[in-house]
Design a protein around this motif. Structure first.
Motif, short mmCIF file in Angstrom:
data_model
loop_
_atom_site.label_atom_id
_atom_site.label_comp_id
_atom_site.label_asym_id
_atom_site.label_seq_id
_atom_site.Cartn_x
_atom_site.Cartn_y
_atom_site.Cartn_z
N GLY A 5 -23.20 -18.11 40.30
CA GLY A 5 -22.40 -17.16 39.55
C GLY A 5 -22.70 -17.11 38.07
N TYR A 6 -23.86 -17.64 37.65
CA TYR A 6 -24.19 -17.71 36.23
C TYR A 6 -25.46 -16.93 35.90
CZ TYR A 6 -21.13 -21.83 36.47
OH TYR A 6 -20.08 -22.68 36.68
N SER A 7 -25.56 -16.56 34.64
CA SER A 7 -26.81 -16.10 34.04
C SER A 7 -27.01 -16.88 32.76
CB SER A 7 -26.76 -14.59 33.76
OG SER A 7 -25.76 -14.30 32.78
N LEU A 8 -28.17 -16.73 32.16
CA LEU A 8 -28.46 -17.48 30.93
C LEU A 8 -29.08 -16.58 29.88
CD1 LEU A 8 -29.41 -19.71 33.45
CD2 LEU A 8 -29.09 -21.13 31.41
N LYS A 9 -28.84 -16.95 28.63
CA LYS A 9 -29.52 -16.36 27.50
C LYS A 9 -30.25 -17.48 26.77
CE LYS A 9 -26.09 -12.68 27.13
NZ LYS A 9 -25.10 -11.96 26.30
N LEU A 46 -38.39 -15.24 17.83
CA LEU A 46 -38.14 -14.04 18.61
C LEU A 46 -36.65 -13.96 18.95
CD1 LEU A 46 -41.12 -14.31 21.14
CD2 LEU A 46 -41.11 -13.33 18.84
N GLU A 47 -36.16 -12.75 19.21
CA GLU A 47 -34.78 -12.58 19.62
C GLU A 47 -34.58 -13.17 21.02
OE1 GLU A 47 -33.60 -8.51 19.36
OE2 GLU A 47 -33.91 -8.40 17.18
N TYR A 48 -33.36 -13.66 21.26
CA TYR A 48 -33.06 -14.27 22.56
C TYR A 48 -33.11 -13.21 23.66
CZ TYR A 48 -28.29 -12.38 22.21
OH TYR A 48 -27.20 -11.55 22.12
N SER A 49 -33.26 -13.70 24.89
CA SER A 49 -33.31 -12.80 26.04
C SER A 49 -32.95 -13.59 27.29
CB SER A 49 -34.71 -12.18 26.17
OG SER A 49 -34.73 -11.18 27.18
N THR A 50 -33.14 -12.98 28.45
CA THR A 50 -32.98 -13.70 29.71
C THR A 50 -34.18 -14.65 29.88
OG1 THR A 50 -34.06 -11.85 30.83
CG2 THR A 50 -31.65 -11.87 30.80
N PRO A 51 -34.06 -15.68 30.71
CA PRO A 51 -35.09 -16.73 30.73
C PRO A 51 -36.50 -16.26 31.02
CG PRO A 51 -33.08 -17.53 31.78
CD PRO A 51 -32.88 -16.06 31.52
N VAL A 52 -36.72 -15.51 32.10
CA VAL A 52 -38.09 -15.11 32.45
C VAL A 52 -38.65 -14.17 31.40
CG1 VAL A 52 -39.55 -14.00 34.18
CG2 VAL A 52 -37.67 -15.49 34.92
N ASP A 53 -37.83 -13.24 30.94
CA ASP A 53 -38.28 -12.32 29.89
C ASP A 53 -38.62 -13.09 28.62
OD1 ASP A 53 -38.67 -9.53 28.93
OD2 ASP A 53 -36.99 -10.02 27.61
N HIS A 78 -38.28 -25.46 19.65
CA HIS A 78 -36.87 -25.67 19.97
C HIS A 78 -36.41 -24.59 20.94
CE1 HIS A 78 -36.68 -27.54 15.68
NE2 HIS A 78 -37.16 -28.39 16.58
N ILE A 79 -35.63 -25.00 21.94
CA ILE A 79 -35.14 -24.08 22.96
C ILE A 79 -33.62 -23.97 22.85
CG2 ILE A 79 -34.85 -23.71 25.44
CD1 ILE A 79 -37.54 -25.07 25.86
N HIS A 80 -33.14 -22.74 22.63
CA HIS A 80 -31.71 -22.47 22.58
C HIS A 80 -31.27 -21.92 23.93
CE1 HIS A 80 -31.01 -22.65 18.08
NE2 HIS A 80 -32.32 -22.75 18.18
N ALA A 81 -30.15 -22.41 24.43
CA ALA A 81 -29.67 -21.99 25.74
C ALA A 81 -28.15 -21.84 25.72
CB ALA A 81 -30.08 -22.99 26.82
N SER A 82 -27.67 -20.78 26.38
CA SER A 82 -26.24 -20.62 26.62
C SER A 82 -26.05 -20.06 28.02
CB SER A 82 -25.60 -19.70 25.58
OG SER A 82 -26.19 -18.41 25.58
N LEU A 83 -24.94 -20.41 28.63
CA LEU A 83 -24.63 -20.05 30.02
C LEU A 83 -23.56 -18.96 30.01
CD1 LEU A 83 -25.41 -21.15 32.91
CD2 LEU A 83 -23.26 -22.42 32.82
N TRP A 84 -23.75 -17.95 30.88
CA TRP A 84 -22.85 -16.79 30.92
C TRP A 84 -22.46 -16.50 32.36
CZ3 TRP A 84 -21.72 -13.75 26.44
CH2 TRP A 84 -22.30 -14.26 25.26
N ASP A 85 -21.49 -15.59 32.53
CA ASP A 85 -21.20 -15.13 33.87
C ASP A 85 -22.38 -14.33 34.40
OD1 ASP A 85 -21.05 -12.64 32.65
OD2 ASP A 85 -18.90 -12.37 32.96
N ARG A 86 -22.35 -13.98 35.69
CA ARG A 86 -23.50 -13.33 36.31
C ARG A 86 -23.88 -12.04 35.60
NH1 ARG A 86 -21.97 -13.45 41.25
NH2 ARG A 86 -23.30 -15.07 42.14
N ALA A 87 -22.90 -11.31 35.08
CA ALA A 87 -23.15 -10.03 34.40
C ALA A 87 -23.63 -10.22 32.97
CB ALA A 87 -21.90 -9.17 34.43
#
Length: 451
Positions: free
Chosen positions: A135-139, A216-223, A262-271
């Protein structure tokens, strides 16, 4: 059918004469683009619908492109068969520093059209899918540093990579004046990336002569990993066009600061609309557990953040590179730095160097965080003060130590699966063996006369 629909704008641009060359590429284990340059005509007529093929050895070679024995994927015994390169048309873009050329990133398939799980891009995709299932997505975002030289790659090689002329003579962290001297290269990288659809936040001087960072600006992981790899490859090409060279080595010079990613990560809902790191006006349980998982597995997963023997030489005290598995709010001496509030709350993993494969490093970050959530791992208390002077657990000091930690990691086998675990453990051991066989200039200088 959906892929061919995505291909329509590229095919239209080829028909209009905008492109003469199409690069079909995939990231190898070192994070480099490998693939083919195809005439645009032939691509449109023959390859657009099904892609192309390449030798499967591309996922079993070392930095020198020497085939390494012992992999399950392919070998001399198996004849080094082909695999299929399947275009992902959502990734196609013009490369403005190569006029008339477009890039399409490919996924890798076997002869049954099944994704090859050890391919770095697939390793990351599988971790993203694991998060989605929960149920998660990431930025995510990567901050990549490099050293710029008044050399070409050819002149650097002729000098045996010693006594090279830096593009700066003093530490230039945040310096605008010194940055002006480098704008003909760094500014061109920024502008060309923007033109290629790679959104850039900023560039700045770093803590070494000729050292720079472009964010670079953040995005979804694969992108994000795709854009990181395009930027890293493109930066070298642009530097070459300017008669310069740059390096993403984690530690180019023992006397100077290393280069990080450095890797920045945050966890979000699926949407991707609501942060899973923030709840009730404060950091959530998921935030704590995600951080706890990253810290608990930082040593076991260190190979994915530091993949070469050179990587570990970056971990030196008082150089802004971490030496301890600690966390704190906005503390650059810690391995994990927490920044932001609300929707901007994120975890900065400061362990990775500029030599990482971004697909594997982002995958390890996600895997560790999800492991923490699954097992509700609480992080230790935030460190107060200087982590360099603390007694908390250290980062691994050598590639050999990292390999031993990975080999004994039940979590790595669980989170990546047997095939990926075995493949990259073998890769790590091959890299260490190559280093152990090498006779270095340091050894010659120390022992040639005096031993």
């Amino acid at each position: 059918m959906s892929e061919m629909k995505n291909a329509a704008p590229l095919l239209a641009a080829i028909k209009a004469g905008k492109f003469h060359t199409i690069i079909l590429a995939l990231p190898d284990m070192q994070g480099r683009w490998v693939g083919k340059r195809v005439t645009a005509r032939h691509f449109a007529e023959t390859m657009a619908a099904h892609g192309t093929h390449a030798c499967a050895y591309l996922l079993t070679v070392d930095m020198e492109m020497d085939p390494v024995p012992g992999y399950d994927l392919t070998s001399w015994t198996r004849g080094y068969q082909d695999f299929a390169m399947s275009p992902d048309y959502s990734t196609w873009r013009a490369l403005p520093w190569q006029p008339g050329t477009a890039l399409v990133i490919c996924d890798v398939m076997d002869d049954k059209n099944t994704p090859i799980v050890v391919s770095p891009r697939q390793v990351l995709k599988d971790q993203v899918a694991r998060a989605e299932k929960l149920g998660y997505s990431l930025k995510m975002a990567t901050e990549l540093e490099f050293y710029l030289f008044r050399e070409t790659y050819e002149s650097a090689q002729k000098k045996n990579w010693t006594a090279l002329e830096h593009h700066g003579s003093y530490i230039e962290d945040y310096h605008i004046l010194q940055g002006t001297r480098e704008e003909h290269v760094v500014g061109e990288i920024r502008n060309q990336m923007e033109a290629a659809g790679i959104p850039v936040e900023c560039s700045k001087g770093e803590w070494g002569p000729g050292q720079n960072e472009i964010n670079l600006e953040y995005s979804t992981p694969v992108d994000m990993a795709d854009k990181h790899t395009i930027y890293k490859h493109g930066a070298k090409e642009i530097a070459m066009q300017k008669g310069c060279a740059l390096t993403f080595m984690a530690k180019f010079d023992s006397r100077l600061a290393g280069s990080s990613c450095h890797i920045h990560a945050s966890l979000w809902d699926r949407a991707g609309k609501k942060s899973a790191f923030w709840e009730g006006g404060k950091p959530s349980n998921n935030f704590r557990w995600f951080l706890g998982g990253q810290m608990a597995l930082a040593r076991e997963f260190s190979y994915f953040y530091a993949p070469t023997s050179n990587s570990y030489k970056r971990y030196q005290a008082a150089t802004f590179a971490p030496t301890r598995i600690a966390w704190a709010r906005d503390n650059r001496t810690c391995g994990f730095r927490v920044v932001g509030d609300g929707n901007s709350l994120r975890i900065e993993n400061r362990l990775p160097g500029a030599d990482v494969n971004p697909y594997l490093a982002l995958a390890a970050t996600i895997a560790a965080g999800l492991y923490g959530i699954k097992n509700k791992i609480e992080p230790p208390d935030a460190l107060e003060g200087n982590a360099y002077e603390s007694s908390v657990q250290p980062v691994p000091k050598t590639l050999a130590e990292a390999i031993a930690l990975l080999e004994g990691s039940k979590a790595a086998r669980e989170m990546f699966g047997d095939a990926v675990f075995k493949h990259y453990l073998h890769t790590a051991k091959a890299e260490a063996a190559a280093h152990d066989r090498a006779v270095t200039d340091w050894e010659k200088g120390r022992n040639f006369e005096r031993i």
